[in-house]
Design a protein around this motif. Structure first.
Motif, PDB file in Angstrom:
ATOM      1  N   THR A  13      28.923 -21.515 -21.116  1.00  0.00           N
ATOM      2  CA  THR A  13      29.474 -22.345 -20.039  1.00  0.00           C
ATOM      3  C   THR A  13      28.533 -22.394 -18.832  1.00  0.00           C
ATOM      4  O   THR A  13      28.346 -23.450 -18.228  1.00  0.00           O
ATOM      5  CB  THR A  13      30.854 -21.833 -19.595  1.00  0.00           C
ATOM      6  OG1 THR A  13      30.750 -20.440 -19.251  1.00  0.00           O
ATOM      7  CG2 THR A  13      31.891 -22.033 -20.679  1.00  0.00           C
ATOM      8  N   ILE A  14      27.924 -21.273 -18.506  1.00  0.00           N
ATOM      9  CA  ILE A  14      26.975 -21.230 -17.384  1.00  0.00           C
ATOM     10  C   ILE A  14      25.696 -21.977 -17.755  1.00  0.00           C
ATOM     11  O   ILE A  14      25.144 -22.729 -16.948  1.00  0.00           O
ATOM     12  CB  ILE A  14      26.665 -19.779 -16.961  1.00  0.00           C
ATOM     13  CG1 ILE A  14      27.864 -19.155 -16.238  1.00  0.00           C
ATOM     14  CG2 ILE A  14      25.421 -19.711 -16.092  1.00  0.00           C
ATOM     15  CD1 ILE A  14      28.128 -19.709 -14.842  1.00  0.00           C
ATOM     16  N   VAL A  15      25.218 -21.782 -18.975  1.00  0.00           N
ATOM     17  CA  VAL A  15      24.005 -22.478 -19.423  1.00  0.00           C
ATOM     18  C   VAL A  15      24.243 -23.992 -19.418  1.00  0.00           C
ATOM     19  O   VAL A  15      23.398 -24.762 -18.943  1.00  0.00           O
ATOM     20  CB  VAL A  15      23.561 -21.981 -20.809  1.00  0.00           C
ATOM     21  CG1 VAL A  15      22.418 -22.825 -21.355  1.00  0.00           C
ATOM     22  CG2 VAL A  15      23.160 -20.511 -20.739  1.00  0.00           C
ATOM     23  N   ALA A  94      26.051 -19.319  -4.874  1.00  0.00           N
ATOM     24  CA  ALA A  94      25.415 -20.565  -5.311  1.00  0.00           C
ATOM     25  C   ALA A  94      26.463 -21.493  -5.920  1.00  0.00           C
ATOM     26  O   ALA A  94      26.425 -22.708  -5.700  1.00  0.00           O
ATOM     27  CB  ALA A  94      24.301 -20.284  -6.315  1.00  0.00           C
ATOM     28  N   ARG A  95      27.397 -20.915  -6.648  1.00  0.00           N
ATOM     29  CA  ARG A  95      28.479 -21.721  -7.231  1.00  0.00           C
ATOM     30  C   ARG A  95      29.324 -22.343  -6.127  1.00  0.00           C
ATOM     31  O   ARG A  95      29.707 -23.512  -6.215  1.00  0.00           O
ATOM     32  CB  ARG A  95      29.330 -20.846  -8.163  1.00  0.00           C
ATOM     33  CG  ARG A  95      30.462 -21.583  -8.811  1.00  0.00           C
ATOM     34  CD  ARG A  95      31.136 -20.786  -9.883  1.00  0.00           C
ATOM     35  NE  ARG A  95      31.764 -19.580  -9.393  1.00  0.00           N
ATOM     36  CZ  ARG A  95      32.618 -18.848 -10.103  1.00  0.00           C
ATOM     37  NH1 ARG A  95      32.917 -19.203 -11.344  1.00  0.00           N
ATOM     38  NH2 ARG A  95      33.138 -17.759  -9.606  1.00  0.00           N
ATOM     39  N   VAL A  96      29.577 -21.585  -5.083  1.00  0.00           N
ATOM     40  CA  VAL A  96      30.366 -22.102  -3.957  1.00  0.00           C
ATOM     41  C   VAL A  96      29.615 -23.242  -3.258  1.00  0.00           C
ATOM     42  O   VAL A  96      30.189 -24.294  -2.951  1.00  0.00           O
ATOM     43  CB  VAL A  96      30.713 -20.966  -2.965  1.00  0.00           C
ATOM     44  CG1 VAL A  96      31.322 -21.516  -1.694  1.00  0.00           C
ATOM     45  CG2 VAL A  96      31.638 -19.955  -3.625  1.00  0.00           C
ATOM     46  N   VAL A  97      28.327 -23.053  -3.015  1.00  0.00           N
ATOM     47  CA  VAL A  97      27.535 -24.105  -2.359  1.00  0.00           C
ATOM     48  C   VAL A  97      27.450 -25.342  -3.257  1.00  0.00           C
ATOM     49  O   VAL A  97      27.580 -26.474  -2.780  1.00  0.00           O
ATOM     50  CB  VAL A  97      26.131 -23.595  -1.969  1.00  0.00           C
ATOM     51  CG1 VAL A  97      25.273 -24.723  -1.410  1.00  0.00           C
ATOM     52  CG2 VAL A  97      26.232 -22.457  -0.951  1.00  0.00           C
ATOM     53  N   VAL A 131      32.957 -27.909 -13.237  1.00  0.00           N
ATOM     54  CA  VAL A 131      34.118 -27.415 -13.989  1.00  0.00           C
ATOM     55  C   VAL A 131      33.679 -26.300 -14.940  1.00  0.00           C
ATOM     56  O   VAL A 131      34.329 -25.245 -15.026  1.00  0.00           O
ATOM     57  CB  VAL A 131      34.825 -28.560 -14.743  1.00  0.00           C
ATOM     58  CG1 VAL A 131      35.847 -28.026 -15.724  1.00  0.00           C
ATOM     59  CG2 VAL A 131      35.478 -29.525 -13.751  1.00  0.00           C
ATOM     60  N   LEU A 132      32.575 -26.512 -15.632  1.00  0.00           N
ATOM     61  CA  LEU A 132      32.063 -25.487 -16.555  1.00  0.00           C
ATOM     62  C   LEU A 132      31.760 -24.177 -15.822  1.00  0.00           C
ATOM     63  O   LEU A 132      31.968 -23.090 -16.363  1.00  0.00           O
ATOM     64  CB  LEU A 132      30.800 -25.982 -17.260  1.00  0.00           C
ATOM     65  CG  LEU A 132      30.987 -27.072 -18.302  1.00  0.00           C
ATOM     66  CD1 LEU A 132      29.638 -27.660 -18.700  1.00  0.00           C
ATOM     67  CD2 LEU A 132      31.731 -26.529 -19.513  1.00  0.00           C
ATOM     68  N   SER A 133      31.290 -24.278 -14.601  1.00  0.00           N
ATOM     69  CA  SER A 133      30.922 -23.067 -13.857  1.00  0.00           C
ATOM     70  C   SER A 133      32.128 -22.253 -13.410  1.00  0.00           C
ATOM     71  O   SER A 133      31.972 -21.115 -12.977  1.00  0.00           O
ATOM     72  CB  SER A 133      30.044 -23.420 -12.651  1.00  0.00           C
ATOM     73  OG  SER A 133      30.811 -24.005 -11.611  1.00  0.00           O
ATOM     74  N   TYR A 134      33.336 -22.817 -13.528  1.00  0.00           N
ATOM     75  CA  TYR A 134      34.553 -22.096 -13.146  1.00  0.00           C
ATOM     76  C   TYR A 134      35.420 -21.707 -14.344  1.00  0.00           C
ATOM     77  O   TYR A 134      36.504 -21.158 -14.163  1.00  0.00           O
ATOM     78  CB  TYR A 134      35.391 -22.921 -12.160  1.00  0.00           C
ATOM     79  CG  TYR A 134      34.852 -22.849 -10.753  1.00  0.00           C
ATOM     80  CD1 TYR A 134      35.192 -21.785  -9.922  1.00  0.00           C
ATOM     81  CD2 TYR A 134      33.998 -23.821 -10.256  1.00  0.00           C
ATOM     82  CE1 TYR A 134      34.691 -21.713  -8.634  1.00  0.00           C
ATOM     83  CE2 TYR A 134      33.492 -23.743  -8.969  1.00  0.00           C
ATOM     84  CZ  TYR A 134      33.852 -22.696  -8.159  1.00  0.00           C
ATOM     85  OH  TYR A 134      33.354 -22.606  -6.882  1.00  0.00           O
ATOM     86  N   LEU A 135      34.976 -21.966 -15.550  1.00  0.00           N
ATOM     87  CA  LEU A 135      35.753 -21.577 -16.728  1.00  0.00           C
ATOM     88  C   LEU A 135      35.768 -20.050 -16.857  1.00  0.00           C
ATOM     89  O   LEU A 135      34.921 -19.358 -16.279  1.00  0.00           O
ATOM     90  CB  LEU A 135      35.175 -22.231 -17.981  1.00  0.00           C
ATOM     91  CG  LEU A 135      35.358 -23.750 -18.062  1.00  0.00           C
ATOM     92  CD1 LEU A 135      34.707 -24.303 -19.324  1.00  0.00           C
ATOM     93  CD2 LEU A 135      36.823 -24.144 -18.007  1.00  0.00           C
ATOM     94  N   PRO A 136      36.739 -19.505 -17.594  1.00  0.00           N
ATOM     95  CA  PRO A 136      36.873 -18.046 -17.680  1.00  0.00           C
ATOM     96  C   PRO A 136      35.591 -17.297 -18.057  1.00  0.00           C
ATOM     97  O   PRO A 136      35.274 -16.274 -17.448  1.00  0.00           O
ATOM     98  CB  PRO A 136      37.966 -17.857 -18.743  1.00  0.00           C
ATOM     99  CG  PRO A 136      38.811 -19.089 -18.619  1.00  0.00           C
ATOM    100  CD  PRO A 136      37.832 -20.190 -18.305  1.00  0.00           C
ATOM    101  N   GLU A 140      33.825 -14.443 -15.729  1.00  0.00           N
ATOM    102  CA  GLU A 140      33.539 -13.083 -16.206  1.00  0.00           C
ATOM    103  C   GLU A 140      32.062 -12.736 -16.015  1.00  0.00           C
ATOM    104  O   GLU A 140      31.729 -11.625 -15.602  1.00  0.00           O
ATOM    105  CB  GLU A 140      33.902 -12.956 -17.694  1.00  0.00           C
ATOM    106  CG  GLU A 140      35.384 -12.994 -17.968  1.00  0.00           C
ATOM    107  CD  GLU A 140      35.700 -13.071 -19.452  1.00  0.00           C
ATOM    108  OE1 GLU A 140      34.790 -12.790 -20.284  1.00  0.00           O
ATOM    109  OE2 GLU A 140      36.837 -13.421 -19.783  1.00  0.00           O
ATOM    110  N   TYR A 141      31.186 -13.680 -16.304  1.00  0.00           N
ATOM    111  CA  TYR A 141      29.747 -13.457 -16.158  1.00  0.00           C
ATOM    112  C   TYR A 141      29.384 -13.201 -14.689  1.00  0.00           C
ATOM    113  O   TYR A 141      28.673 -12.246 -14.379  1.00  0.00           O
ATOM    114  CB  TYR A 141      28.988 -14.671 -16.700  1.00  0.00           C
ATOM    115  CG  TYR A 141      27.515 -14.654 -16.383  1.00  0.00           C
ATOM    116  CD1 TYR A 141      26.662 -13.717 -16.964  1.00  0.00           C
ATOM    117  CD2 TYR A 141      26.965 -15.590 -15.514  1.00  0.00           C
ATOM    118  CE1 TYR A 141      25.310 -13.720 -16.680  1.00  0.00           C
ATOM    119  CE2 TYR A 141      25.607 -15.598 -15.234  1.00  0.00           C
ATOM    120  CZ  TYR A 141      24.787 -14.658 -15.808  1.00  0.00           C
ATOM    121  OH  TYR A 141      23.457 -14.653 -15.520  1.00  0.00           O
TER     122      TYR A 141
END
Length: 149
Positions: A13-15, A94-97, A131-136, A140-141
């Motif tokens: 998901t992060i990739v 970085a995800r927040v920004v 959306v992918l960056s906020y999946l479970p 966890e990562y």
């Protein structure tokens, strides 16, 4: 998620989010690149303004406007790419920004006129990446990376 001596491997998901933000950036740069092809339209708008410019001044102003717009687009793209790499490294800030930037990008679609297909594509890809960056698995990562520092 696989661990190898303190370095965590990002989940799919992060990739996927990382590559989504890369595609979004390239798409946005392509959209900015079309500004180079809009030189005549920009010059025509300047001629029609009440600025009373000579033809030489119109040409100079057009060149300056294009250079500034391309320069700003490049700086923003580099910032966006840097944030994408930080997201892939598991940095929550970085995800927040990226969330804020993506929301601003979505808002700009509703407030600007003349948005190109590339602009819509860039925004859609960025929303999917977000959306992918906020999946479970992503959560966890990012939590695991935070605990290893």
């Amino acid at each position: 998620m696989v661990t190898s001596s303190k370095k965590l491997t990002p989940p799919a998901t992060i990739v996927a989010a990382f590559f989504g933000f890369l595609v979004s950036t390239v798409s946005a740069l392509a959209s900015a690149g079309f500004l180079l092809g809009a030189r005549q339209e920009l010059a025509t708008a300047l001629r029609a303004s009440d600025l009373r410019m000579t033809e030489e001044q119109v040409e100079q102003a057009t060149t300056v406007a294009q250079a500034i717009a391309i320069g700003v687009a490049l700086v923003i793209a580099l910032f966006y790419l840097w944030l994408s790499f930080k997201l892939k490294a598991g940095r929550n800030w970085a995800r927040v920004v990226l969330t804020v930037v993506t929301l601003l990008q979505v808002a700009s679609l509703f407030t600007t006129q003349g948005e190109t297909m590339w602009g819509y594509l860039s925004c859609a890809v960025a929303v999917v990446a977000l959306v992918l960056s906020y999946l479970p698995a992503s959560n966890e990562y990012i939590t695991a990376v935070k605990h290893t520092r």
